[in-house]
Design a protein around this motif. Structure first.
Motif, PDB file in Angstrom:
ATOM      1  N   GLY A  29      36.354  42.743  59.547  1.00 31.18           N
ATOM      2  CA  GLY A  29      34.955  42.639  59.985  1.00 31.18           C
ATOM      3  C   GLY A  29      34.198  41.727  59.044  1.00 31.18           C
ATOM      4  N   PHE A  30      32.919  42.024  58.822  1.00 31.63           N
ATOM      5  CA  PHE A  30      32.124  41.174  57.925  1.00 31.63           C
ATOM      6  C   PHE A  30      31.417  42.022  56.875  1.00 31.63           C
ATOM      7  CE2 PHE A  30      28.499  38.968  56.314  1.00 31.63           C
ATOM      8  CZ  PHE A  30      28.953  37.668  56.139  1.00 31.63           C
ATOM      9  N   GLY A  31      31.697  41.736  55.606  1.00 27.24           N
ATOM     10  CA  GLY A  31      30.880  42.268  54.522  1.00 27.24           C
ATOM     11  C   GLY A  31      31.122  43.714  54.135  1.00 27.24           C
ATOM     12  N   ARG A  32      32.290  44.243  54.458  1.00 25.86           N
ATOM     13  CA  ARG A  32      32.576  45.635  54.067  1.00 25.86           C
ATOM     14  C   ARG A  32      33.799  45.757  53.160  1.00 25.86           C
ATOM     15  NH1 ARG A  32      29.210  48.936  56.754  1.00 25.86           N
ATOM     16  NH2 ARG A  32      28.528  48.274  58.817  1.00 25.86           N
ATOM     17  N   VAL A  33      34.636  44.733  53.139  1.00 27.12           N
ATOM     18  CA  VAL A  33      35.845  44.759  52.305  1.00 27.12           C
ATOM     19  C   VAL A  33      35.605  43.852  51.094  1.00 27.12           C
ATOM     20  CG1 VAL A  33      38.289  44.136  52.203  1.00 27.12           C
ATOM     21  CG2 VAL A  33      37.339  45.176  54.286  1.00 27.12           C
ATOM     22  N   PHE A  34      35.710  44.414  49.908  1.00 30.84           N
ATOM     23  CA  PHE A  34      35.411  43.630  48.699  1.00 30.84           C
ATOM     24  C   PHE A  34      36.640  43.512  47.807  1.00 30.84           C
ATOM     25  CE2 PHE A  34      31.382  45.282  50.226  1.00 30.84           C
ATOM     26  CZ  PHE A  34      30.649  44.111  50.280  1.00 30.84           C
ATOM     27  N   THR A  35      36.651  42.460  47.018  1.00 31.49           N
ATOM     28  CA  THR A  35      37.809  42.152  46.167  1.00 31.49           C
ATOM     29  C   THR A  35      37.746  42.954  44.861  1.00 31.49           C
ATOM     30  OG1 THR A  35      36.709  40.325  45.044  1.00 31.49           O
ATOM     31  CG2 THR A  35      37.809  39.814  47.134  1.00 31.49           C
ATOM     32  N   ASP A  36      38.708  42.727  43.984  1.00 32.36           N
ATOM     33  CA  ASP A  36      38.807  43.508  42.746  1.00 32.36           C
ATOM     34  C   ASP A  36      37.816  43.077  41.661  1.00 32.36           C
ATOM     35  OD1 ASP A  36      41.072  45.213  43.377  1.00 32.36           O
ATOM     36  OD2 ASP A  36      42.300  43.397  43.310  1.00 32.36           O
ATOM     37  N   HIS A  37      37.374  41.811  41.699  1.00 32.24           N
ATOM     38  CA  HIS A  37      36.610  41.290  40.560  1.00 32.24           C
ATOM     39  C   HIS A  37      35.228  40.795  40.942  1.00 32.24           C
ATOM     40  CE1 HIS A  37      40.842  41.052  39.293  1.00 32.24           C
ATOM     41  NE2 HIS A  37      40.344  41.348  38.096  1.00 32.24           N
ATOM     42  N   MET A  38      34.434  40.512  39.922  1.00 32.51           N
ATOM     43  CA  MET A  38      33.159  39.812  40.094  1.00 32.51           C
ATOM     44  C   MET A  38      32.964  38.926  38.864  1.00 32.51           C
ATOM     45  SD  MET A  38      30.430  42.895  39.464  1.00 32.51           S
ATOM     46  CE  MET A  38      30.203  43.720  37.894  1.00 32.51           C
ATOM     47  N   VAL A  39      32.080  37.952  39.020  1.00 33.35           N
ATOM     48  CA  VAL A  39      31.746  37.077  37.895  1.00 33.35           C
ATOM     49  C   VAL A  39      30.295  37.343  37.529  1.00 33.35           C
ATOM     50  CG1 VAL A  39      31.497  34.679  37.139  1.00 33.35           C
ATOM     51  CG2 VAL A  39      33.409  35.329  38.605  1.00 33.35           C
ATOM     52  N   THR A  40      30.017  37.479  36.258  1.00 32.11           N
ATOM     53  CA  THR A  40      28.636  37.722  35.828  1.00 32.11           C
ATOM     54  C   THR A  40      28.237  36.717  34.745  1.00 32.11           C
ATOM     55  OG1 THR A  40      29.358  39.336  34.165  1.00 32.11           O
ATOM     56  CG2 THR A  40      28.746  40.208  36.306  1.00 32.11           C
ATOM     57  N   ILE A  41      26.980  36.303  34.786  1.00 29.34           N
ATOM     58  CA  ILE A  41      26.410  35.457  33.729  1.00 29.34           C
ATOM     59  C   ILE A  41      24.995  35.975  33.473  1.00 29.34           C
ATOM     60  CG2 ILE A  41      25.917  33.102  32.935  1.00 29.34           C
ATOM     61  CD1 ILE A  41      27.664  31.996  35.161  1.00 29.34           C
ATOM     62  N   ARG A  42      24.634  36.082  32.227  1.00 25.60           N
ATOM     63  CA  ARG A  42      23.290  36.581  31.891  1.00 25.60           C
ATOM     64  C   ARG A  42      22.389  35.450  31.430  1.00 25.60           C
ATOM     65  NH1 ARG A  42      22.917  42.072  31.757  1.00 25.60           N
ATOM     66  NH2 ARG A  42      24.928  43.006  32.225  1.00 25.60           N
ATOM     67  N   TYR A  43      21.088  35.659  31.654  1.00 26.37           N
ATOM     68  CA  TYR A  43      20.092  34.698  31.175  1.00 26.37           C
ATOM     69  C   TYR A  43      18.988  35.461  30.451  1.00 26.37           C
ATOM     70  CZ  TYR A  43      16.428  31.177  31.073  1.00 26.37           C
ATOM     71  OH  TYR A  43      15.464  30.293  30.666  1.00 26.37           O
ATOM     72  N   THR A  44      18.645  34.982  29.286  1.00 29.55           N
ATOM     73  CA  THR A  44      17.509  35.548  28.550  1.00 29.55           C
ATOM     74  C   THR A  44      16.628  34.393  28.088  1.00 29.55           C
ATOM     75  OG1 THR A  44      19.058  37.201  27.708  1.00 29.55           O
ATOM     76  CG2 THR A  44      16.880  37.150  26.697  1.00 29.55           C
ATOM     77  N   GLU A  45      15.342  34.573  28.284  1.00 33.60           N
ATOM     78  CA  GLU A  45      14.396  33.531  27.856  1.00 33.60           C
ATOM     79  C   GLU A  45      14.609  33.237  26.366  1.00 33.60           C
ATOM     80  OE1 GLU A  45      10.528  33.888  30.171  1.00 33.60           O
ATOM     81  OE2 GLU A  45       9.875  34.070  28.083  1.00 33.60           O
ATOM     82  N   GLY A  46      14.636  31.967  25.996  1.00 33.10           N
ATOM     83  CA  GLY A  46      14.827  31.594  24.600  1.00 33.10           C
ATOM     84  C   GLY A  46      16.291  31.408  24.239  1.00 33.10           C
ATOM     85  N   ARG A  47      17.174  32.120  24.945  1.00 34.16           N
ATOM     86  CA  ARG A  47      18.611  32.032  24.653  1.00 34.16           C
ATOM     87  C   ARG A  47      19.364  31.262  25.733  1.00 34.16           C
ATOM     88  NH1 ARG A  47      22.643  37.229  23.870  1.00 34.16           N
ATOM     89  NH2 ARG A  47      24.495  36.000  23.417  1.00 34.16           N
TER      90      ARG A  47
END
Ligand code: PLP
Ligand code: COI
Length: 362
Positions: A29-47
């Protein structure tokens, strides 16, 4: 600000078994089966951007005062990875999604993620979760998004953000796949006004569309059509797709980009493909009244919705508070089918990539 980030790899210690994954990929279907991983990146003002990671997909822990939960400072993208006949994997125009993500960020007062980080995140996720790409007509739908994560209730742009990309194994967006879809024209609710956020891919636009989409479903329709907010007369787009009209002289019309509709990457690709096939494409306002009259006279032969999720899907029936009408032989026709095939064949690496749209990942 430096963009030379490398992704730290934290592979899932207990990924879904091959057998279980195969079962989930049978009819995703659409949008109900998800994979094992994710990618994350953080942002902080000044850094700036930091802490880029490929990690196990897991629930997030958010402070209840996280800004996104109150003021909806959130944007997202959607694109697909396709398996090619020779066993490779391709992305379709990811640089265009990266550019649109920057434009959405700018409109929402958010920091702009450099394109190489955006595309890098996609490639990392596709490589590690490549086994989740279904065969046949399926694909891996990639959903990059970013939200305000400062713990603060004052109304101002956040000083902290979290960018994440998740992936979902998908089949067709519409269940009745080969058939034309039906649409409900919303005359009570609009999606975006001049000066608003219509051209940004922000969650708020979709929140504003949901009641109208619920009306569409209540009227037995697949999608809602929005009219312009000023005159309530001009067709703008569907809840999650752009729209094209095909006339008896072979020409196409699609509503112009004026800040109130999403500049679809599929829309842009269809314009190129149609023009290069010798068809005239007009980006011009087209009214609901004209739609009804042209369908009745036969001047309008076909209409279709287009977008990443839907690819190219014919529109057959149009319903509204002022009555229903249908297009020609139910909406589908040779121009719609020809453009769909031309697009899908490039996306899946079956046709030559004359436009340099396809980015090979594997
Ligand atoms: N319009 C809206 C409101 C959408 O949500 C989408 C889907 O992303 C589109 C149009 C089509 O855009 P694209 O072709 O880039 O997927
Ligand atoms: C897409 O086609 O990527 C969309 O965003 C449409 C919808 C699933 C939100």
């Amino acid at each position: 600000m430096t963009t030379a980030l490398t992704f730290t790899h934290l592979p899932h210690p207990a990924p879904v078994s091959a057998e279980d994954r195969a079962a989930r990929l049978v009819d995703p279907g659409f949008g109900r089966v998800f994979t094992d991983h994710m990618v994350t990146i953080r942002y902080t003002e000044g850094r700036g951007w930091h802490d880029a990671k490929v990690e196990p997909r897991a629930p997030l822990s958010l402070d209840p005062a996280s800004a996104v939960l109150h003021y909806a400072q959130e944007i997202f993208e959607g694109l697909k990875a396709y398996r090619t006949d020779d066993g490779g994997v391709c992305l379709f125009r990811p640089e265009a999604n990266a550019a649109r993500f920057r434009l959405s960020a700018r409109r929402m007062g958010m920091p702009e993620l450099p394109d190489e980080l955006f595309v890098g995140a996609l490639e990392e996720l596709v490589r590690i979760d490549r086994d989740w790409i279904p065969g046949g007509d399926g694909s891996l739908y990639l959903r990059p998004f970013m939200f305000a994560n400062e713990v603060f209730l004052g109304v101002k742009p956040s000083s902290e953000y979290l960018f994440i990309t998740i992936a979902s194994s998908v089949g067709q967006y519409f269940k009745n796949k080969a058939e034309a879809v039906s649409v409900w024209v919303s005359q009570d609710y609009t999606r975006a006004a001049p000066g608003g956020t219509g051209a940004a891919k922000c969650g708020g636009n979709y929140a504003a569309s949901l009641l109208a989409q619920a009306e569409a479903i209540a009227h037995g329709c697949d999608q809602v059509v929005f009219l312009d907010a000023v005159e309530r007369r001009w067709v703008e787009e569907l809840g999650g797709m752009n729209v094209f009209f095909v006339f008896d002289d072979g020409s196409l019309t699609t509503p112009p980009l004026g800040g109130t509709i999403l500049p679809g990457i599929t829309r842009d690709s269809i314009i190129r493909l149609a023009q290069d096939a010798g068809l005239e494409v007009r980006e011009r306002p087209y009214s609901l009244d004209d739609w009804r009259a042209d369908a009745a006279s036969g001047h309008l032969r076909e209409a279709f919705a287009c977008g990443t999720a839907a690819a190219v899907t014919p529109i057959g029936t149009i319903k509204s508070g002022q009555g229903d009408f249908t297009i020609g032989n139910g909406g589908s026709g040779s121009v719609t089918q020809g453009l769909r095939t031309a697009l899908v064949d490039i996306q899946r690496g079956r046709a030559p990539d004359r436009y340099n749209w396809v980015r090979r990942v594997i």
